[in-house]
Design a protein around this motif. Structure first.
Motif, mmCIF file in Angstrom:
data_model
loop_
_atom_site.group_PDB
_atom_site.id
_atom_site.type_symbol
_atom_site.label_atom_id
_atom_site.label_comp_id
_atom_site.label_asym_id
_atom_site.label_seq_id
_atom_site.Cartn_x
_atom_site.Cartn_y
_atom_site.Cartn_z
ATOM 1 N N SER A 149 16.511 24.458 6.873
ATOM 2 C CA SER A 149 16.153 25.838 7.195
ATOM 3 C C SER A 149 14.833 25.920 7.948
ATOM 4 N N ASP A 150 14.336 24.790 8.449
ATOM 5 C CA ASP A 150 13.025 24.760 9.112
ATOM 6 C C ASP A 150 13.082 24.008 10.434
ATOM 7 N N ALA A 151 14.060 24.322 11.266
ATOM 8 C CA ALA A 151 14.224 23.584 12.525
ATOM 9 C C ALA A 151 13.038 23.761 13.457
ATOM 10 N N GLY A 152 12.324 24.895 13.354
ATOM 11 C CA GLY A 152 11.175 25.116 14.217
ATOM 12 C C GLY A 152 10.017 24.169 13.968
ATOM 13 N N LEU A 176 10.078 31.683 14.243
ATOM 14 C CA LEU A 176 10.214 30.458 15.029
ATOM 15 C C LEU A 176 10.333 29.183 14.199
ATOM 16 N N ILE A 177 9.881 29.200 12.947
ATOM 17 C CA ILE A 177 9.961 28.003 12.108
ATOM 18 C C ILE A 177 11.197 28.038 11.222
ATOM 19 N N LYS A 178 11.435 29.159 10.588
ATOM 20 C CA LYS A 178 12.558 29.299 9.652
ATOM 21 C C LYS A 178 13.868 29.522 10.405
ATOM 22 N N ILE A 179 14.322 28.480 11.060
ATOM 23 C CA ILE A 179 15.581 28.505 11.813
ATOM 24 C C ILE A 179 16.527 27.474 11.203
ATOM 25 N N ALA A 180 17.730 27.918 10.858
ATOM 26 C CA ALA A 180 18.705 27.006 10.256
ATOM 27 C C ALA A 180 19.202 25.996 11.282
ATOM 28 N N ILE A 191 14.932 17.636 8.927
ATOM 29 C CA ILE A 191 13.972 18.086 9.933
ATOM 30 C C ILE A 191 12.573 17.581 9.601
ATOM 31 N N PHE A 192 12.181 17.634 8.329
ATOM 32 C CA PHE A 192 10.886 17.087 7.947
ATOM 33 C C PHE A 192 10.824 15.586 8.247
ATOM 34 N N LYS A 193 11.921 14.899 8.047
ATOM 35 C CA LYS A 193 11.945 13.470 8.389
ATOM 36 C C LYS A 193 11.748 13.264 9.888
ATOM 37 N N MET A 194 12.485 14.030 10.689
ATOM 38 C CA MET A 194 12.357 13.878 12.137
ATOM 39 C C MET A 194 10.952 14.228 12.613
ATOM 40 N N ALA A 195 10.327 15.203 11.964
ATOM 41 C CA ALA A 195 8.960 15.565 12.323
ATOM 42 C C ALA A 195 7.983 14.442 12.027
ATOM 43 N N GLN A 196 8.391 13.475 11.193
ATOM 44 C CA GLN A 196 7.581 12.305 10.867
ATOM 45 C C GLN A 196 8.071 11.056 11.592
ATOM 46 N N ASP A 197 8.907 11.240 12.609
ATOM 47 C CA ASP A 197 9.484 10.119 13.362
ATOM 48 C C ASP A 197 10.327 9.213 12.478
ATOM 49 N N VAL A 235 8.159 28.139 24.613
ATOM 50 C CA VAL A 235 7.046 27.437 23.964
ATOM 51 C C VAL A 235 7.186 25.929 24.116
ATOM 52 N N LEU A 236 8.374 25.406 23.882
ATOM 53 C CA LEU A 236 8.572 23.964 24.007
ATOM 54 C C LEU A 236 8.357 23.497 25.443
ATOM 55 N N GLY A 237 8.681 24.355 26.398
ATOM 56 C CA GLY A 237 8.453 24.000 27.790
ATOM 57 C C GLY A 237 6.975 23.973 28.168
ATOM 58 N N ARG A 238 6.169 24.761 27.436
ATOM 59 C CA ARG A 238 4.743 24.839 27.746
ATOM 60 C C ARG A 238 3.899 23.872 26.919
ATOM 61 N N LEU A 239 4.454 23.276 25.879
ATOM 62 C CA LEU A 239 3.688 22.397 25.008
ATOM 63 C C LEU A 239 3.078 21.198 25.702
ATOM 64 N N PRO A 240 3.751 20.591 26.691
ATOM 65 C CA PRO A 240 3.097 19.442 27.363
ATOM 66 C C PRO A 240 1.746 19.785 27.973
ATOM 67 N N ARG A 241 1.470 21.079 28.201
ATOM 68 C CA ARG A 241 0.193 21.468 28.781
ATOM 69 C C ARG A 241 -0.869 21.757 27.738
ATOM 70 N N LEU A 242 -0.532 21.593 26.459
ATOM 71 C CA LEU A 242 -1.493 21.835 25.389
ATOM 72 C C LEU A 242 -2.625 20.826 25.504
ATOM 73 N N VAL A 243 -3.853 21.324 25.472
ATOM 74 C CA VAL A 243 -5.007 20.464 25.638
ATOM 75 C C VAL A 243 -5.146 19.534 24.445
#
Length: 446
Positions: A30-33, A406-410, A96-102, A437-445
């Motif tokens: 439930s946390d795909a974001g 944006l975070i609580k996405i099934a 999803i939590f696993k994937m967020a940890q590689d 947002v995902l498209g703009r993240l590579p520009r995050l300082v």
């Protein structure tokens, strides 16, 4: 009895058909974001910065979960609304939590609750000092280029506790035991640092020592950047004012009203009351003036700006002190000093939306570490919001709104031989925003 194969009771039929619901969906989340927050964390490197400050006492040849992985897991949990370590018992198997940890969904589980709880007691005082410096380094690294000027908002917030924690103190104003952490944000809402302290008003020596460490760390990155300090009246004292002047720091501080200061504005108050009485339907009357004066304990007179307001509830007069030479009194008060109020919103986001008041550990060092963990989660949410279009309402959204939308996405997770597929709801109302947002993240300082 709680078992995933048992159907949920009490569900009414739909269209004459029985509804059977079980917790047996398999690889669902439930946390795909969180995958968006993962990209923010990778660019900011919050977990690695904090982990580098800790001396790991474990036997490295037997370590399964690195310190950075443990910290990252906690940051993601807090950002997703799971501020309690006990939630790790279930979330450690979440795909999803696993994937967020590689970690692949089919691989080993993440760290358990006891492991995360032990982590909180690992940092000592020296490690926490290094973390405080790392948080300032993170702040400075978040800029694309060296700023000409920054604004630092100092404030504190009451944190009630209900145990025998170290440093707790009874506060008569709140009629409770608690802490009163001192926090610093910049004018754009970036988190800079937080210091755990007893629930009492900070003295001038404490504020000066805190400012000295803070400014020294910032100056190592930006030697020539102009720094403006904003704070309310209990940060205004002779030690603070003299230190700011001696170190080339601009300041705008609230000043408590005194009979001496009120004498300067007695005529203006009477005039404002008369103008309001003559035309009460036009609303409140607000007037400004400035003069030079100072408390007996001050080493010199300072520029004082007074705001006088008259309305149905009577008159209200506020004072601020500043060492800024230029600018009109109204401009300095309304456009610079009053914007200090946004720091209250930043504290709300950190304390309420990210549960930074969960300082229930017996040891003060563990509670200080918790403040830094919640500060790291703040950076993840701030980084996500900072990628929103500047003129959109999303740029002003509260953290709990971002989490809900944006975070609580099934998601249904399907792991194949060469890829992992996420099946997200087709009816997700904010899929366009997530794509942006995902498209703009590579520009995050970084």
């Amino acid at each position: 009895m709680n078992h995933s194969t048992l159907p949920l009771p009490g569900l009414s039929p739909v269209g004459g058909k029985t509804v059977v619901a079980r917790f047996d969906g398999g690889l669902l989340s439930s946390d795909a974001g969180l995958l968006a927050l993962r990209e923010v964390e990778k660019r900011l490197g919050v977990a690695e910065r904090l982990a580098a400050c800790i001396d790991d006492p474990r036997s490295q040849d037997q370590v399964v979960h690195r310190l950075a992985d443990l910290i990252r897991f906690r940051l993601l949990m807090i950002a997703a609304g799971y501020e309690d370590c006990n939630d790790a018992t279930s979330l450690r198997a979440d795909p999803i939590f696993k994937m967020a940890q590689d970690v692949l969904p089919s691989d080993r589980h993440l760290a358990s609750q006891p492991t995360l709880s032990r982590l909180e007691n690992v940092p000592d005082a020296r490690s926490l000092l290094r973390m405080g410096r790392a948080m300032i380094d993170l702040y400075c690294a978040s800029f694309r280029q060296v700023p000409k000027q920054i604004v630092l908002d100092l404030d504190d917030t009451f944190d009630a506790v209900h145990g025998g924690q170290q440093l707790r103190l009874f506060n008569a104003h709140y009629d409770e035991y608690g802490f009163q952490p001192m926090v610093v944000f910049d004018g754009e809402g970036r988190f800079i640092t937080a210091v755990l302290r007893p629930a009492k008003r900070p003295k001038g020596t404490e504020i000066r020592a805190h400012l000295r460490r803070l400014i020294r760390a910032i100056r190592t990155h930006w030697p020539t950047t102009r720094i403006l300090i904003r704070a309310d009246s209990h940060y205004c004292g002779p030690l603070v004012i003299d230190w700011c002047r001696a170190n080339g720091i601009d300041f705008i501080l609230g000043v408590a009203s005194t009979s001496t200061l009120r004498r300067h504005v007695a005529g203006l108050e009477a005039s404002a009351k008369a103008r309001f009485a003559a035309a009460p339907t036009k609303g409140k009357v607000r007037r400004f003036t400035e003069f030079f004066d100072g408390a007996e304990s001050w080493s010199r007179v300072e520029r004082i700006i007074a705001r006088v307001e008259a309305g149905e509830q009577g008159s209200d007069t506020r004072f601020i002190v500043t060492n800024l030479a230029g600018g009109k009194a109204r401009t300095l008060y309304e456009r610079i000093s009053c914007r200090r109020g946004t720091a209250e919103n930043h504290i709300k986001a950190w304390k309420t939306h990210l549960a930074a008041d969960r300082t229930s550990c017996p040891r003060a060092t563990a509670n200080q570490f918790r403040l830094f963990l919640h500060a790291g989660a703040y950076w993840l949410m701030w980084g996500l919001r900072a990628r929103m279009p500047k003129r959109s309402l999303w740029r002003l959204a509260q953290f709990d709104t971002l989490r809900l939308r944006l975070i609580k996405i099934a998601a249904r997770v399907v792991e194949l031989k060469t890829q992992i597929r996420l099946h997200l709801p087709s009816a997700c109302p904010d899929q366009t925003v997530l794509r942006l947002v995902l498209g703009r993240l590579p520009r995050l300082v970084t």
